[in-house]
Design an enzyme around this catalytic site. Structure first.
Site, mmCIF file in Angstrom:
data_model
loop_
_atom_site.group_PDB
_atom_site.id
_atom_site.type_symbol
_atom_site.label_atom_id
_atom_site.label_comp_id
_atom_site.label_asym_id
_atom_site.label_seq_id
_atom_site.Cartn_x
_atom_site.Cartn_y
_atom_site.Cartn_z
ATOM 1 N N ILE A 537 53.060 41.785 44.495
ATOM 2 C CA ILE A 537 53.439 40.756 45.477
ATOM 3 C C ILE A 537 53.802 39.437 44.798
ATOM 4 C CG2 ILE A 537 52.062 41.856 47.256
ATOM 5 C CD1 ILE A 537 49.997 39.629 46.970
ATOM 6 N N GLY A 538 53.995 39.528 43.480
ATOM 7 C CA GLY A 538 54.356 38.342 42.714
ATOM 8 C C GLY A 538 53.275 37.933 41.740
ATOM 9 N N GLY A 540 51.990 39.886 39.288
ATOM 10 C CA GLY A 540 52.136 40.472 37.965
ATOM 11 C C GLY A 540 51.502 41.846 37.830
ATOM 12 N N SER A 578 41.856 40.161 47.014
ATOM 13 C CA SER A 578 41.752 40.138 45.542
ATOM 14 C C SER A 578 41.269 41.481 45.005
ATOM 15 C CB SER A 578 40.814 39.011 45.084
ATOM 16 O OG SER A 578 41.242 37.768 45.558
ATOM 17 N N ALA A 770 38.061 45.294 35.406
ATOM 18 C CA ALA A 770 38.827 44.125 35.863
ATOM 19 C C ALA A 770 38.488 43.824 37.313
ATOM 20 C CB ALA A 770 40.321 44.401 35.728
ATOM 21 N N GLY A 772 39.779 40.824 40.675
ATOM 22 C CA GLY A 772 40.898 39.986 41.109
ATOM 23 C C GLY A 772 40.611 38.510 40.944
ATOM 24 N N GLU A 775 42.054 35.087 45.466
ATOM 25 C CA GLU A 775 41.272 34.302 46.417
ATOM 26 C C GLU A 775 40.353 33.281 45.764
ATOM 27 O OE1 GLU A 775 41.788 37.499 48.015
ATOM 28 O OE2 GLU A 775 41.930 36.995 50.138
#
Lengths: 814, 75
Positions: A537-538, A540, A578, A770, A772, A775
């Site tokens: 969604i932008g 990466g 996230s 990993a 997110g 948020e």
């Protein structure tokens, strides 16, 4: 630090454990994974995992691709314009759609005539939204399916300006726009209410007369659904997955040495993704194909399959590039359904992208809030009681709560909350980057600062006393060091322009979406592909997937072709909450590992060596024990027995299980931000000079992209703190600033120096470990700026946005 | 019995933590105060009967617009 072995949360109502029982493995193994923060007592955690899981990844310093600053794999396509977004899609014979929307905040449609629109040259179809015959009544059992035709009683009751009524499909956007105006509608207007406070009063125009009983309200997790309704007031919600009220709040306040309390207000913030909501729908007899600007390709597919009664296999949703989404781009949307209806009617593809005004009116927003928060404090700083009441309006929708930060950010034995929704005649709210939490932090963190001031303590040191989260403690220390934190007396600067320093913190739940699968394909020519329906969604996502596969196969990120954002591939997660990095990257790594082991097995056969003696690294396949056995990755793939090796994997449960099941992981993602502001006490203007943002997201897969996300979160937080505000005309219900001119976002001159501080934090949760960052990067910003403004002028602002007018009013000079 | 079958087949939701709910996914109801719901038939927060789409109201089988979820052998 998150303790993955701590006791599970006990909910007020027992959850349906069958729905999310842990998976049992036929064969398992024990692995030791990095645990903690490098340089701060990093240790290892032993986990029992499925035999199929790859070996533990070491910390980033010991890796070649993961954890390295890596340029986006699609950067060239984006900066050259080669990247095609949904709005760029052009298909042969494509038509253009345009909505007719309600011009009234509350009205009944008396008549509707589409004949002029239908006859307009170039128009191919008109579709009118129809409602249920009979309206809001409870029926006898054994009713028929909904009627296919509509009459005037089946036209929707209009409850906000911008509500969709009908749409046309025509040969150009211009024709569609003109034809939509030709739909003749006679309205009977009704009384309406737009303001939160007025809507709560007795006698206010009612948005929904309650005519349907609520039933089946416990959900699968078992939290009450807050479904009591009186007038426009619905709720309260008193609990969440974190539990309900605890302790004895009155006793807690009695034990307090002092109380800090305040009444806070936050505004409606609209979604301003650069790419508006929209789709191109192409209904063909054998397949419905939809190019969508969505955060969830699989979700759009599922919605359309359900609604149009199609098998999921006959619906394909594509999001190759996406121009931003902050929570409101889930589901097919009214535009998606309408475009599909029009395409089905015409047999031609239909593009229906919202314009900027429609985006403000009907594509969702962050609800406003009115919060009453009270905290009891002992002289040693400990909190004795927290009491929160909030009201918010998501217009004709629900979900206007203020999050769970008051419940969970600080230790406090006595807590209660009552969060109410208030219906108004305004466009519906939608999830918006850390729903509720951003509003809640604005009030909570200002009161925590007030408590520190009463105690005569530095706000950073005070939080060290009441916040035992070890990663946030590190974030406070590192952030303060980078910021050069030195608390100054509020309002102590001479002259009209005053400088202030402030900080705030927040948290965000680690959440995992188990519907996260990926396929890795190794081709005989040495090329490698990774495929999933997950969309970028932008943020990466394409790049981190390439990094994960490259690390596993001993290649470089640019060697990997990433094919995502298409439901012909295995389902990926929706990108919200996230969850994306934490959900899809373990599936991708596990698939790459399986493909690698298949390749190595074939090479081992060819060399007649044991498979575990082989290694893949730096573009080579070699034997760890026989230096004569070595070849390039490309040479190895030429020896494959078949043209392709394919491996698919799905996201397993977190190592160590989930906190309460259904993907809620142990540990919260911490965030601490420091802000420096200048306040002009003569004009009321606030200028944010600098923000230091300390964050953790588990293992940072690509620090450059993590920084980019933090930058975006801070900039959005500045807009929320100072500028953005949906303003409705109280006489007409129209939004007067439904554009990007009067609806002010931070432009380059308002964006300060932003210094991200990333804490590398290992929790031993998955094969990539990993999490997110989207948020958490946005949660504390407005609170930090508010505390800095107070520090500058010595007067506290309780309402967002902190406009010049409000600053002057607070200073008593307006 | 699949717990999601108690709800209208056209009800969908999204919780604050990024997960969509409804259809073949369970309604999680993690945080009622920040969960949004919509109806697939209107693609808005209001059902086709002009009442709110919500996990509580859309579990009422007598609601005029209620449509039961498909069972497997009907598909």
């Amino acid at each position: 630090m998150a303790n993955p072995n701590k006791k599970k949360i006990v909910l007020p109502v027992a959850p349906d454990t069958k729905a999310h029982a842990p998976v049992k493995h036929l064969y398992s193994k024990k692995v030791k994974l990095p645990y903690g923060v490098p340089g701060h007592g990093l240790t290892e955690m032993e986990r029992e995992v499925s035999i199929d899981e790859p070996p533990a990844l070491p910390i980033n310093d010991e890796l070649n691709v993961i954890g390295k600053r890596t340029r986006r794999v699609d950067a060239v396509y984006k900066v050259t314009g080669a990247a095609k977004y949904s709005a760029d899609i052009q298909l042969p014979g494509m038509l253009f759609g345009k909505f007719l929307r309600s011009p009234h905040p509350h009205a009944r449609i008396k008549s509707l005539n589409v004949s002029a629109a239908r006859q307009y040259p170039g128009v191919h179809a008109v579709h009118v939204l129809s409602m249920e015959p009979g309206g809001s009544v409870e029926r006898e059992s054994g009713h028929d399916a909904p009627a296919e035709t509509y009459n005037i009683d089946q036209l929707p009751l209009l409850r906000y300006v911008g509500q969709p009524i009908a749409a046309v499909a025509a040969e150009s956007q211009y024709i569609a726009n003109e034809a939509a105006k030709l739909i003749k509608v006679e309205y009977e207007t009704k009384p309406f209410v737009l303001e939160l406070d007025k809507a709560r009063r007795k006698g206010a125009p009612i948005v929904f007369e309650k005519k349907v009983k609520d039933e089946g309200n416990e959900g699968d997790v078992g939290v009450e659904a807050a479904d009591e309704q009186e007038g426009n007031l619905r709720g309260p919600s008193t609990g969440s997955f974190l539990g309900g009220p605890r302790g004895d709040v009155e006793k807690g306040f009695a034990e307090a040495d002092f109380v800090v309390e305040g009444e806070f207000r936050t505004q409606v913030q609209t979604h301003c993704a650069l790419e508006t909501h929209g789709v191109v729908a192409d209904w063909k007899p054998d397949m419905l194909t939809v190019y969508a600007s969505t955060q969830n390709t699989a979700g759009v597919r599922d919605d359309l399959a359900e609604l149009f009664d199609l098998p999921k296999s006959k619906v394909r949703v594509i999001t190759e590039y996406m121009g931003g989404g902050f929570g409101a781009k889930f589901g097919a949307g009214h535009f998606g359904v309408m475009a599909t209806e029009l395409s089905r009617k015409t047999g031609r593809p239909v593009k229906l992208m919202l314009d900027r005004e429609e985006e403000h009116l009907s594509a969702g927003n962050r609800p406003n809030s009115h919060q009453m928060l009270k905290i009891g404090v002992k002289n040693d700083g400990k909190l004795t009681a927290i009491d929160l009441t909030s009201y918010g309006t998501a217009g004709v929708g629900l979900g206007a709560g203020v999050g769970r930060v008051a419940q969970d950010l600080y230790e406090c034995p006595n807590f209660r909350q009552a969060q109410y929704d208030v219906f108004t005649h305004a466009g519906p709210g939608a999830a918006f980057r850390a729903p509720g939490n951003v509003q809640g932090i604005f009030s909570l963190e200002q009161l925590i600062d007030q408590a520190a001031e009463r105690l005569g303590m530095d706000p950073v040191k005070y939080r060290d006393i009441i916040d035992k989260h070890e990663v946030r403690k590190l974030q406070r220390a590192k952030g303060a060091e980078v910021f050069g934190w030195k608390y100054k007396k509020p309002g102590s600067d001479p002259g009209p322009i005053k400088r202030g320093f402030g900080m705030a913190q927040g948290h965000w739940t680690r959440f995992i979406n188990l519907n996260s699968s990926a396929t890795v394909r190794i081709n005989k020519d040495g090329s490698v592909e990774v495929m999933s329906s997950v969309q970028d969604i932008g943020t990466g996502t394409k790049t981190i997937l390439a990094q994960v596969v490259a690390e596993e196969l001993g290649l470089m990120a640019e060697d990997i072709t990433v094919k995502i954002g298409d439901t012909i591939y295995p389902d990926g997660p929706g990108s919200g909450g996230s969850v994306t990095a934490g959900s899809i990257t373990p599936a991708v790594r596990n698939a790459a590992y399986k493909a690698k082991m298949e390749l190595l097995g074939q090479v081992a056969g060819a060399w007649d060596v044991e498979i575990d003696s082989l290694e893949v690294k730096n573009g080579e396949v070699y034997s760890k024990t026989d230096s004569s056995k070595k070849m390039s990755f490309g040479e190895a793939t030429k020896k494959m027995r078949t043209n392709q090796i394919l491996a698919t994997a799905s996201r397993p449960d977190d190592y160590g299980g989930f906190e309460i099941g259904n993907g809620i992981g142990y540990g919260r993602l911490g965030s601490v931000q420091f802000a420096e502001v200048l306040v002009d006490t003569e004009t009321g203007f606030i200028k944010v000079e600098r923000v230091v943002a300390a964050h953790s997201c588990g293992r940072p897969l690509n620090p450059m992209q993590v920084e980019s996300q933090i930058n975006g979160g801070v900039i959005m937080g500045i807009g929320y703190a100072l500028y953005e505000d949906r303003i409705l005309d109280l006489n007409t219900g129209h939004m007067v600033n439904a554009n990007l001119d009067q609806y002010k976002l931070p432009y380059s001159r308002e964006i300060p120096k932003i210094e991200p501080v990333i804490i590398e934090h290992y929790g031993a949760f998955s094969s990539t470990d990993a999490s997110g960052i989207g948020e958490p990067a946005n949660v504390p910003t407005a609170g930090a700026i508010a505390n800095a403004v107070y520090n500058a002028i010595g007067v506290r602002l309780y309402e967002l946005p902190m406009s010049p007018q409000k600053v002057l009013a607070a200073l008593g000079v307006s | 019995m699949d717990s999601s079958r108690r709800y209208c087949r056209y009800l969908r939701g999204k919780n604050a933590y990024g997960t969509t709910e409804g259809g073949d996914k369970p309604f999680l109801n993690f945080d009622p105060a920040t969960t949004t719901y919509w109806c697939l038939r209107t693609m808005g927060p209001v059902g086709p009967d002009s009442q709110p789409a919500h996990i509580a109201a859309c579990g009422n089988e007598k609601r005029n617009c209620f449509t039961a979820a498909k069972v497997k052998n009907e598909e």
